[in-house]
Enzyme design. Structure first.
Site, short mmCIF file in Angstrom:
data_model
loop_
_atom_site.label_atom_id
_atom_site.label_comp_id
_atom_site.label_asym_id
_atom_site.label_seq_id
_atom_site.Cartn_x
_atom_site.Cartn_y
_atom_site.Cartn_z
N ARG A 78 1.58 7.08 -16.15
CA ARG A 78 1.74 8.21 -15.28
C ARG A 78 2.04 9.32 -16.18
O ARG A 78 2.53 9.32 -17.30
CB ARG A 78 2.76 7.90 -14.24
CG ARG A 78 2.23 7.19 -13.19
CD ARG A 78 3.43 7.02 -12.09
NE ARG A 78 4.59 6.44 -12.63
CZ ARG A 78 5.55 6.77 -13.14
NH1 ARG A 78 5.82 7.87 -13.28
NH2 ARG A 78 6.78 5.89 -13.47
N TYR A 206 -5.94 6.70 -14.54
CA TYR A 206 -5.11 5.62 -14.63
C TYR A 206 -4.55 5.41 -13.06
O TYR A 206 -4.07 6.40 -12.36
CB TYR A 206 -3.76 6.06 -15.59
CG TYR A 206 -2.73 4.96 -15.23
CD1 TYR A 206 -2.76 3.65 -15.73
CD2 TYR A 206 -1.67 5.72 -14.83
CE1 TYR A 206 -1.60 2.98 -15.58
CE2 TYR A 206 -0.49 4.69 -14.47
CZ TYR A 206 -0.50 3.42 -14.93
OH TYR A 206 0.57 2.54 -14.65
N LYS A 215 1.74 6.12 -5.50
CA LYS A 215 2.95 6.72 -5.79
C LYS A 215 2.83 8.28 -5.03
O LYS A 215 3.82 8.88 -4.65
CB LYS A 215 3.17 7.20 -7.30
CG LYS A 215 3.23 5.89 -8.19
CD LYS A 215 4.62 5.33 -7.64
CE LYS A 215 4.41 4.01 -8.72
NZ LYS A 215 5.78 3.25 -8.21
N HIS A 235 11.31 3.67 -3.36
CA HIS A 235 10.55 2.90 -4.66
C HIS A 235 11.42 1.58 -4.78
O HIS A 235 12.15 1.52 -5.61
CB HIS A 235 10.78 3.93 -5.94
CG HIS A 235 9.99 3.12 -7.10
ND1 HIS A 235 10.41 3.58 -8.27
CD2 HIS A 235 8.86 2.51 -7.30
CE1 HIS A 235 9.34 3.32 -9.15
NE2 HIS A 235 8.48 2.39 -8.44
N SER A 257 10.57 2.14 -12.81
CA SER A 257 9.41 1.62 -13.13
C SER A 257 9.53 0.63 -14.46
O SER A 257 10.17 0.87 -15.37
CB SER A 257 8.25 2.55 -13.69
OG SER A 257 8.18 3.54 -12.63
N CYS A 259 11.02 -2.23 -14.42
CA CYS A 259 12.29 -3.03 -14.79
C CYS A 259 12.27 -4.25 -13.95
O CYS A 259 13.45 -4.60 -13.76
CB CYS A 259 13.36 -1.95 -14.44
SG CYS A 259 13.83 -0.79 -15.61
N ASP A 284 6.87 -2.91 -4.73
CA ASP A 284 7.20 -1.52 -5.37
C ASP A 284 7.67 -0.43 -4.51
O ASP A 284 8.31 0.49 -4.65
CB ASP A 284 5.84 -1.19 -5.87
CG ASP A 284 5.88 -0.12 -6.74
OD1 ASP A 284 6.68 0.24 -7.68
OD2 ASP A 284 4.83 1.08 -6.79
N ARG A 376 -2.02 -3.29 -16.90
CA ARG A 376 -1.88 -3.57 -15.29
C ARG A 376 -2.51 -4.69 -14.97
O ARG A 376 -4.02 -4.73 -15.20
CB ARG A 376 -1.88 -2.33 -14.65
CG ARG A 376 -1.02 -1.28 -15.03
CD ARG A 376 0.41 -1.48 -14.36
NE ARG A 376 1.44 -0.46 -14.77
CZ ARG A 376 2.53 -0.29 -14.10
NH1 ARG A 376 2.48 -0.67 -12.71
NH2 ARG A 376 3.37 0.57 -14.58
C1 OXD Z 1 5.26 2.84 -11.51
C2 OXD Z 1 4.42 1.87 -10.98
O1 OXD Z 1 5.02 3.35 -12.26
O2 OXD Z 1 4.92 1.19 -9.81
O3 OXD Z 1 6.66 2.66 -11.01
O4 OXD Z 1 3.31 1.53 -11.45
MN MN Z 2 6.75 1.70 -9.21
#
Ligand code: OXD
Ligand code: MN
Length: 591
Positions: A78, A206, A215, A235, A257, A259, A284, A376
């Site tokens: 991102r 991406y 998002k 989130h 993100s 974590c 998420d 990913r």
């Molecule tokens: C983030 C994702 O960047 O979930 O938080 O991809």
């Molecule tokens: Mn996320």
């Protein structure tokens, strides 16, 4: 709705037809392909993507239905500095967001998009965020010139005719335009127009920038809509903990993100917890609204997981390994000669030789990583063996606990509980975490990331805190609020808590607290478990002393923490609700 054959227009919705016509005039694609979400369409688009080299079919014996994609090397995460909230007044976007006035941004983007799809196909991707018939769901239409996006949206959302079914003739849908243009990072824009429920994303391919349901709609536009409509777009993962007696407790958790939200949402309890089950609802995003019975209900608006691959293995996340074993699109991992995939932290030995995420030859002696740290998987949630059946419940699930957490090597104990809702909002608002590879720049630095929403809040963060405070007044049974930190280290740099499945032990204490079953001790931070309240039986080599260390409250570290919070409070200045200023004062007094 009249569906003729693949790619043909499949709607009579006038507002939708008119908007698509306008966008076609602007972008001038050679063809329009109206997606319906069918299997036949998936097959046709996949075959086309393979023929064009956009996807590589992976070894069907090892990874049936899986495909491999490589993104442009300048486009792997991102881009927060290129992400904009475009409201008439800058103050509405607030000091934590990049802002440009809508008129100015439209002018710039219209210029960039004009004729930008010449020679290309425009895919019209209708998608539904949330279960069909849910009062919380939203419809979006994404127009994209990326076949990879069309196929990924099919995994990540309820894509196709189902969205038309929900939309009917209404003009209330998110208007999302995505074009790869020439992938020039200098002209990359992820622009949100909350008042118009619209998004324009250009020059990226991406996922986090271009799968617009995720998002962009679910969080940035969603949080704005939530404030106006009395709900929360967060989130957060959503999971259900089931006891051996069949009692289910639903919790949500906000971690920044990369974590470990996906790992936590799919956790397999350790042997000691025989008979306990963790059911995944979302990994998420949570949309939460007070229900008629006065509890807070959550739905997962998504239908798939877009997870970080490196570090995923049968120890860290066995359910994810099963989930991504079929019908998954992998992006930016390494590719082995027998068309299998590899990444740092996968089970087993590294391949003797493979192609890295850039397509260069890689061996275990190479200095570079084989998989991009932010590589990913996009996998349908239906692949998850522990997917909760409630995921399709239009009413969502009643939430008992909200957990906040960050990646912190020091200061933050393993777990503590807020004294009350406003204290909990303060804990969430002042969350800090080490930055990860999910966003460009600053990896490892601590940054304040309120509710893990810093990059995702679609309006002024101070107003967002105020909205959080007000939600308590809309519920009779607000969830209890907790803070966790799986990442605290000792002076030698070793983790003080084993994490992964062992986090079940902390989760059980949290669930017990929600049901009024576990005792706790009052500390300056909040309630912490009594010395024996966390069961550590069966953790190899772990001791009560180690648990004490991970729970320790170091007053000097906390005084420093309070000073660090100033950075955020200063940035938000007058918009921080006074309730949070008072909470900070109270914490200082308790310390
Ligand atoms: C983030 C994702 O960047 O979930 O938080 O991809
Ligand atoms: Mn996320």
């Amino acid at each position: 709705m009249t569906q003729k054959s693949l790619g043909q227009c499949n709607t009579t919705n006038k507002a939708l037809l008119a908007w698509v016509e306008d966008m076609v005039k602007l972008c001038q694609p050679d063809r329009i392909f109206w997606c319906d979400g069918s299997e036949a369409e998936k097959e046709a688009l996949t075959a086309e993507a393979v023929a064009k080299g956009i996807l590589i079919k992976l070894n069907p014996k090892k990874l049936p239905g899986c495909y491999y994609h490589r993104s442009h090397p300048n486009d792997v995460a991102r881009v927060e500095d290129r992400t904009f909230i475009c409201t008439p007044m800058q103050d509405e976007a607030g000091p934590t967001n990049n802002w440009t006035a809508p008129k100015e941004m439209h002018k710039k983007l219209n210029g960039l998009c004009a004729g930008g799809m010449r020679g290309r196909t425009m895919y019209v991707v209708p998608y539904l965020m949330g279960p069909l018939g849910s009062p919380l769901n939203k419809v979006g239409i994404e127009l994209t010139d990326s076949i990879y996006v069309a196929l990924s949206m099919r995994i990540m959302t309820r894509m196709g005719d189902i969205a038309h079914q929900q939309l009917g003739n209404s003009d209330e849908f998110n208007r999302g335009l995505h074009s790869m243009l020439d992938m020039n990072p200098a002209n990359r824009y992820i622009a949100h127009f909350p008042q118009d429920n619209a998004i324009i994303s250009v020059n990226s391919n991406y996922g986090g920038n271009v799968l617009l349901g995720k998002k962009c709609l679910s969080l940035r536009i969603g949080s704005y809509l939530g404030r106006n409509e009395g709900w929360l777009a967060e989130h957060m993962l959503i999971l259900g903990v089931e006891s051996p007696e069949g009692e289910k407790t639903y919790v949500v958790a906000a971690f920044p993100s990369a974590c470990g939200k996906t790992n936590f949402a799919m956790m397999v309890p350790p042997a000691r917890f025989q008979g306990w089950k963790i059911w995944t609802i979302g990994d998420d995003i949570a949309w939460m609204k007070p229900g008629r019975d006065g509890r807070l209900y959550a739905i997962n608006p998504e239908a798939g997981y877009f997870g970080v691959v490196p570090g995923t293995n049968s120890k860290s996340n066995p359910n994810a390994m099963k989930t991504i074993a079929h019908d998954t699109i992998y992006t930016n991992v390494a590719l082995t000669p027998d068309l299998d995939v590899w990444w740092e932290g996968k089970d087993g030995d590294p391949p003797k030789e493979c192609l890295d995420w850039r397509g260069n030859k890689w061996t275990p002696d190479s200095k570079e990583k084989a998989a991009n740290p932010n590589s990913r998987f996009a996998a349908p949630m239906r692949n998850n063996p522990m997917l909760a059946p409630e995921v399709d419940d239009p009413n969502g699930v009643p939430i008992s606990a909200i957990i906040f957490g960050g990646r912190r090597a020091d200061t933050m104990p393993l777990v503590y509980q807020a004294f009350d809702w406003i204290h909990g909002v303060y804990i969430g608002a002042t969350m800090g975490s080490e930055m990860t590879a999910a966003a460009v720049g600053g990896v490892g630095q601590i940054r304040r990331d309120p509710m893990a929403m810093l990059p995702f809040c679609g309006y002024n963060m101070g107003d967002y805190f105020r909205h959080w405070i007000s939600v308590c007044k809309l519920t009779n049974w607000p969830p209890r609020i907790f803070h966790v930190n799986w990442f605290r280290k000792d002076a030698q740099g070793n983790y003080l808590w084993p994490g992964f499945g062992e986090n079940m032990r902390v989760l059980k204490w949290i669930a017990d607290r929600c049901h009024g079953r576990a005792n706790a001790i009052e500390t300056p931070l909040g309630w912490v478990p009594e010395p024996n309240a966390i069961d550590i039986e069966g953790i190899k080599g772990y001791s009560r002393e180690r648990l004490q260390q991970v729970q320790a409250i170091n007053r000097d570290e906390w005084r420093r923490e309070l000073l660090l919070q100033d950075e955020l409070f200063m940035k938000l200045q007058s918009s921080v609700p006074k309730e949070l200023i008072f909470q900070r004062e109270l914490l200082a007094a308790r310390l």
